[in-house]
Design a protein around this motif. Structure first.
Motif, PDB file in Angstrom:
ATOM      1  N   ASN A 142       0.828  -1.210   0.000  1.00 44.32           N
ATOM      2  CA  ASN A 142       0.000   0.000   0.000  1.00 44.32           C
ATOM      3  C   ASN A 142       0.863   1.261   0.000  1.00 44.32           C
ATOM      4  O   ASN A 142       0.496   2.286   0.573  1.00 44.32           O
ATOM      5  CB  ASN A 142      -0.936  -0.007   1.222  1.00 44.32           C
ATOM      6  CG  ASN A 142      -2.113   0.931   1.074  1.00 44.32           C
ATOM      7  OD1 ASN A 142      -2.724   1.009   0.017  1.00 44.32           O
ATOM      8  ND2 ASN A 142      -2.429   1.661   2.129  1.00 44.32           N
ATOM      9  N   VAL A 428      -8.440  -1.921  -0.422  1.00 43.27           N
ATOM     10  CA  VAL A 428      -7.539  -2.954  -0.950  1.00 43.27           C
ATOM     11  C   VAL A 428      -7.990  -3.414  -2.333  1.00 43.27           C
ATOM     12  O   VAL A 428      -7.169  -3.615  -3.235  1.00 43.27           O
ATOM     13  CB  VAL A 428      -7.480  -4.153   0.024  1.00 43.27           C
ATOM     14  CG1 VAL A 428      -6.636  -5.281  -0.562  1.00 43.27           C
ATOM     15  CG2 VAL A 428      -6.898  -3.708   1.367  1.00 43.27           C
ATOM     16  N   ASP A 429      -9.298  -3.562  -2.514  1.00 49.05           N
ATOM     17  CA  ASP A 429      -9.824  -3.993  -3.816  1.00 49.05           C
ATOM     18  C   ASP A 429     -11.129  -3.255  -4.107  1.00 49.05           C
ATOM     19  O   ASP A 429     -12.212  -3.719  -3.737  1.00 49.05           O
ATOM     20  CB  ASP A 429     -10.062  -5.504  -3.823  1.00 49.05           C
ATOM     21  CG  ASP A 429     -10.456  -6.020  -5.211  1.00 49.05           C
ATOM     22  OD1 ASP A 429     -10.635  -5.189  -6.127  1.00 49.05           O
ATOM     23  OD2 ASP A 429     -10.578  -7.248  -5.377  1.00 49.05           O
ATOM     24  N   ALA A 431     -12.837  -3.099  -6.634  1.00 48.67           N
ATOM     25  CA  ALA A 431     -13.721  -3.800  -7.565  1.00 48.67           C
ATOM     26  C   ALA A 431     -14.664  -4.767  -6.868  1.00 48.67           C
ATOM     27  O   ALA A 431     -15.546  -5.353  -7.514  1.00 48.67           O
ATOM     28  CB  ALA A 431     -12.891  -4.556  -8.603  1.00 48.67           C
ATOM     29  N   LEU A 432     -14.518  -4.944  -5.569  1.00 45.16           N
ATOM     30  CA  LEU A 432     -15.384  -5.878  -4.845  1.00 45.16           C
ATOM     31  C   LEU A 432     -16.844  -5.451  -4.935  1.00 45.16           C
ATOM     32  O   LEU A 432     -17.180  -4.282  -4.739  1.00 45.16           O
ATOM     33  CB  LEU A 432     -14.973  -5.951  -3.377  1.00 45.16           C
ATOM     34  CG  LEU A 432     -13.669  -6.672  -3.040  1.00 45.16           C
ATOM     35  CD1 LEU A 432     -13.326  -6.480  -1.572  1.00 45.16           C
ATOM     36  CD2 LEU A 432     -13.774  -8.156  -3.375  1.00 45.16           C
ATOM     37  N   GLU A 436     -19.753 -10.015  -3.002  1.00 48.13           N
ATOM     38  CA  GLU A 436     -18.429 -10.543  -2.669  1.00 48.13           C
ATOM     39  C   GLU A 436     -18.011 -10.110  -1.276  1.00 48.13           C
ATOM     40  O   GLU A 436     -17.406 -10.887  -0.519  1.00 48.13           O
ATOM     41  CB  GLU A 436     -17.410 -10.074  -3.704  1.00 48.13           C
ATOM     42  CG  GLU A 436     -17.606 -10.720  -5.075  1.00 48.13           C
ATOM     43  CD  GLU A 436     -16.758 -10.074  -6.156  1.00 48.13           C
ATOM     44  OE1 GLU A 436     -16.362 -10.786  -7.096  1.00 48.13           O
ATOM     45  OE2 GLU A 436     -16.486  -8.852  -6.073  1.00 48.13           O
ATOM     46  N   ILE A 470      -8.544 -11.367   0.459  1.00 51.08           N
ATOM     47  CA  ILE A 470      -8.629 -10.512  -0.734  1.00 51.08           C
ATOM     48  C   ILE A 470      -7.286 -10.474  -1.447  1.00 51.08           C
ATOM     49  O   ILE A 470      -7.202 -10.638  -2.667  1.00 51.08           O
ATOM     50  CB  ILE A 470      -9.061  -9.085  -0.355  1.00 51.08           C
ATOM     51  CG1 ILE A 470     -10.501  -9.084   0.154  1.00 51.08           C
ATOM     52  CG2 ILE A 470      -8.937  -8.134  -1.555  1.00 51.08           C
ATOM     53  CD1 ILE A 470     -10.919  -7.780   0.810  1.00 51.08           C
ATOM     54  N   LYS A 471      -6.236 -10.288  -0.683  1.00 54.29           N
ATOM     55  CA  LYS A 471      -4.900 -10.190  -1.274  1.00 54.29           C
ATOM     56  C   LYS A 471      -4.479 -11.516  -1.901  1.00 54.29           C
ATOM     57  O   LYS A 471      -3.868 -11.543  -2.972  1.00 54.29           O
ATOM     58  CB  LYS A 471      -3.889  -9.739  -0.216  1.00 54.29           C
ATOM     59  CG  LYS A 471      -4.023  -8.251   0.136  1.00 54.29           C
ATOM     60  CD  LYS A 471      -2.923  -7.811   1.074  1.00 54.29           C
ATOM     61  CE  LYS A 471      -2.925  -6.303   1.220  1.00 54.29           C
ATOM     62  NZ  LYS A 471      -2.509  -5.624  -0.030  1.00 54.29           N
ATOM     63  N   ASP A 473      -6.481 -13.808  -3.126  1.00 56.60           N
ATOM     64  CA  ASP A 473      -7.280 -14.006  -4.329  1.00 56.60           C
ATOM     65  C   ASP A 473      -6.781 -13.134  -5.471  1.00 56.60           C
ATOM     66  O   ASP A 473      -6.694 -13.580  -6.619  1.00 56.60           O
ATOM     67  CB  ASP A 473      -8.748 -13.683  -4.032  1.00 56.60           C
ATOM     68  CG  ASP A 473      -9.665 -14.034  -5.192  1.00 56.60           C
ATOM     69  OD1 ASP A 473      -9.704 -15.215  -5.567  1.00 56.60           O
ATOM     70  OD2 ASP A 473     -10.324 -13.123  -5.717  1.00 56.60           O
ATOM     71  N   ASN A 474      -6.431 -11.884  -5.144  1.00 54.04           N
ATOM     72  CA  ASN A 474      -5.898 -10.980  -6.175  1.00 54.04           C
ATOM     73  C   ASN A 474      -4.574 -11.484  -6.727  1.00 54.04           C
ATOM     74  O   ASN A 474      -4.313 -11.392  -7.930  1.00 54.04           O
ATOM     75  CB  ASN A 474      -5.730  -9.572  -5.605  1.00 54.04           C
ATOM     76  CG  ASN A 474      -7.053  -8.881  -5.359  1.00 54.04           C
ATOM     77  OD1 ASN A 474      -8.095  -9.354  -5.817  1.00 54.04           O
ATOM     78  ND2 ASN A 474      -7.029  -7.787  -4.644  1.00 54.04           N
ATOM     79  N   THR A 478      -3.783 -12.596 -10.550  1.00 57.43           N
ATOM     80  CA  THR A 478      -2.686 -11.978 -11.294  1.00 57.43           C
ATOM     81  C   THR A 478      -1.783 -13.034 -11.913  1.00 57.43           C
ATOM     82  O   THR A 478      -1.378 -12.949 -13.074  1.00 57.43           O
ATOM     83  CB  THR A 478      -1.862 -11.064 -10.381  1.00 57.43           C
ATOM     84  OG1 THR A 478      -2.717 -10.049  -9.845  1.00 57.43           O
ATOM     85  CG2 THR A 478      -0.725 -10.411 -11.144  1.00 57.43           C
TER      86      THR A 478
END
Length: 484
Positions: A142, A428-429, A431-432, A436, A470-471, A473-474, A478
């Motif tokens: 971050n 953090v995301d 797009a959630l 979700e 979340i991290k 899954d991202n 990727t």
């Protein structure tokens, strides 16, 4: 005799090392090997590329002098905070700058500016928020900064907000403060909804909304950070309808969120109100509140509700709209991660399906999760309601902080904890989706095995596990994309 002298000398040396703060386990006080670097900072520096907050202690025994300033400048350190009466400075430094400082003969030590926890302000610790703030990997990803819900808009749909309080000051983290009171008895003609914006204080009758706002994203400015909210970086939007509200008033808050979503990046709305007469009811997809929250859901805004304070009996969740499949409803727990007696319960196994816009949804008569709601310290206004907590305040809040903070209990306090955590997740995301977010909150909650799901939902909310998921899954997404 000579042997005895050697033994005594060795013993004295060992004792000296044991009580010497600059023992051989650290770098020498003579600084022959450079400055002492504490173990926590050493751990954080492993494979670290981004800057980190550090505390530098110079060898000077008095005030910081020109030599200390020159040293910092020579290493390209142009931003630092220096004390007036102590040879100490704080700065945000890169690992390379820390290495150079450590080699200086004028620097005694370099320590990580670690967060501190107070034992009696445990809400953010219970929910894993403190872990989120302190995690070095999270900060590194971050930009070296902690996750605070930065720029995520959160609407507090409540009695109002005191925007003169420094913890949530209008024009700063309180980006908008709206006063609204929809009086159908005095409406003339086909008039659009009317409200006043940029009102400094919209909470002059109860203090409820102000307390809720402090939990979501108060900065802790009036307590040196002691009573900081869950997401102090969030954009707070107060929508105040006063102490007495009706359904139309609350819907006005949902309407405002939709109308101004883009302007304030609104992604969450928290609601700490309900109707006990609407407890033993099935979810009603035609209810205006359900229609409103479904529109927010379709627009990517997560609606959070308090479960109600009519426990410990079953079937006491205060509103059929709190059973909507697309909202997050929050029960109240205490510091021992137990369910509060007053927290409203649902009915085990009660629920059903409903088809809306061609999509099938499953609803359940239960909370989604549990969050802290017992003896919660947050921001206060000077109103008659504040007097209700005088005894608790006097025993738990220092006299210096009493003018600015007070203690409330209720699921009203649990809901904003969840709303703040959702803001952290969205930072953090972004797009959630609301679906979700709800799934993640339930999947990562800490189990409460002594209770049924109709009482506590999936368990005690866990921000750290949610953001870790979340991290992960991202990262997996990727890696999968990079292989295509």
């Amino acid at each position: 005799m000579k042997r005895l002298f050697i033994v005594l000398s060795t013993l004295c040396l060992a004792l000296g090392l044991a009580f010497n703060p600059f023992s051989s386990t650290q770098k020498s006080s003579a600084n022959t090997e450079g400055a002492v670097i504490d173990s926590k900072l050493q751990g954080l520096l492993q494979d670290r590329l981004t800057p980190i907050e550090v505390i530098i202690t110079f060898k000077d025994s008095g005030d910081p002098d020109a030599g200390s300033l020159q040293l910092l400048e020579s290493l390209g350190i142009t931003n630092a905070v220096l004390f007036q009466s102590l040879p100490i400075a704080g700065a945000l430094l890169t690992p390379a700058q820390i290495d150079k400082l450590a080699d200086s003969q004028d620097v005694l030590s370099i320590y990580y500016n670690a967060p501190l926890q107070y034992e009696n302000e445990s809400s953010t610790s219970l929910t894993g928020v403190d872990q989120v703030r302190e995690d070095a990997d999270f900060q590194a990803a971050n930009g070296g900064l902690p996750i605070t819900g930065e720029n995520i808009g959160v609407v507090v749909n409540d009695s109002g907000v005191d925007g003169t309080h420094k913890d949530h000051e209008l024009g700063k983290n309180l980006v908008q403060n709206v006063m609204a009171n929809i009086n159908l008895n005095s409406t003339i003609g086909l008039a659009p909804v009317a409200y006043l914006e940029n009102v400094p204080n919209t909470d002059s009758t109860s203090g409820h909304g102000t307390h809720v706002t402090g939990i979501v994203g108060g900065t802790g400015a009036m307590s040196g950070g002691k009573y900081e909210g869950v997401a102090p970086g969030a954009n707070l939007i107060g929508y105040g309808s006063g102490a007495a509200i009706a359904i139309m008033d609350t819907i006005g808050g949902f309407d405002y969120a939709l109308t101004h979503q883009t302007e304030y990046n609104i992604r969450v709305i928290t609601n700490s109100w309900g109707d006990t007469s609407d407890s033993d009811t099935d979810f009603d997809p035609h209810h205006p509140i359900n229609i409103a929250t479904k529109k927010l859901y379709d627009r990517g805004i997560t609606t959070v509700f308090s479960a109600g304070n009519a426990g410990p009996g079953a079937s006491t969740i205060s509103g059929n709209y709190k059973k909507a499949p697309w909202v997050v409803t929050v029960a109240a727990g205490n510091s021992a991660m137990e369910l509060a007696d007053f927290s409203s319960r649902g009915v085990e196994g009660k629920g059903g399906t409903v088809v809306i816009d061609g999509d099938t949804f499953i609803w359940s008569d239960r909370p989604t999760i549990t969050a802290p709601g017992v003896d919660i310290v947050s921001t206060r206004v000077f109103t008659p309601l504040s007097a209700l907590s005088l005894e608790t305040d006097a025993s738990g809040i220092s006299p210096a902080h009493l003018p600015y903070y007070t203690t409330f209990s209720g699921t009203s306090m649990a809901a904003p904890h969840a709303a703040g955590i959702i803001a952290l997740m969205l930072e953090v995301d972004p797009a959630l989706s609301p679906a979700e977010i709800k799934d993640l909150l339930q999947q990562t909650a800490t189990p409460m095995p002594d209770y049924g799901t109709s009482e506590v939902g999936a368990g005690y909310v866990n921000a750290y596990e949610a953001i870790t998921a979340i991290k992960a899954d991202n990262l997996a997404a990727t890696k999968k994309a990079s292989k295509k």
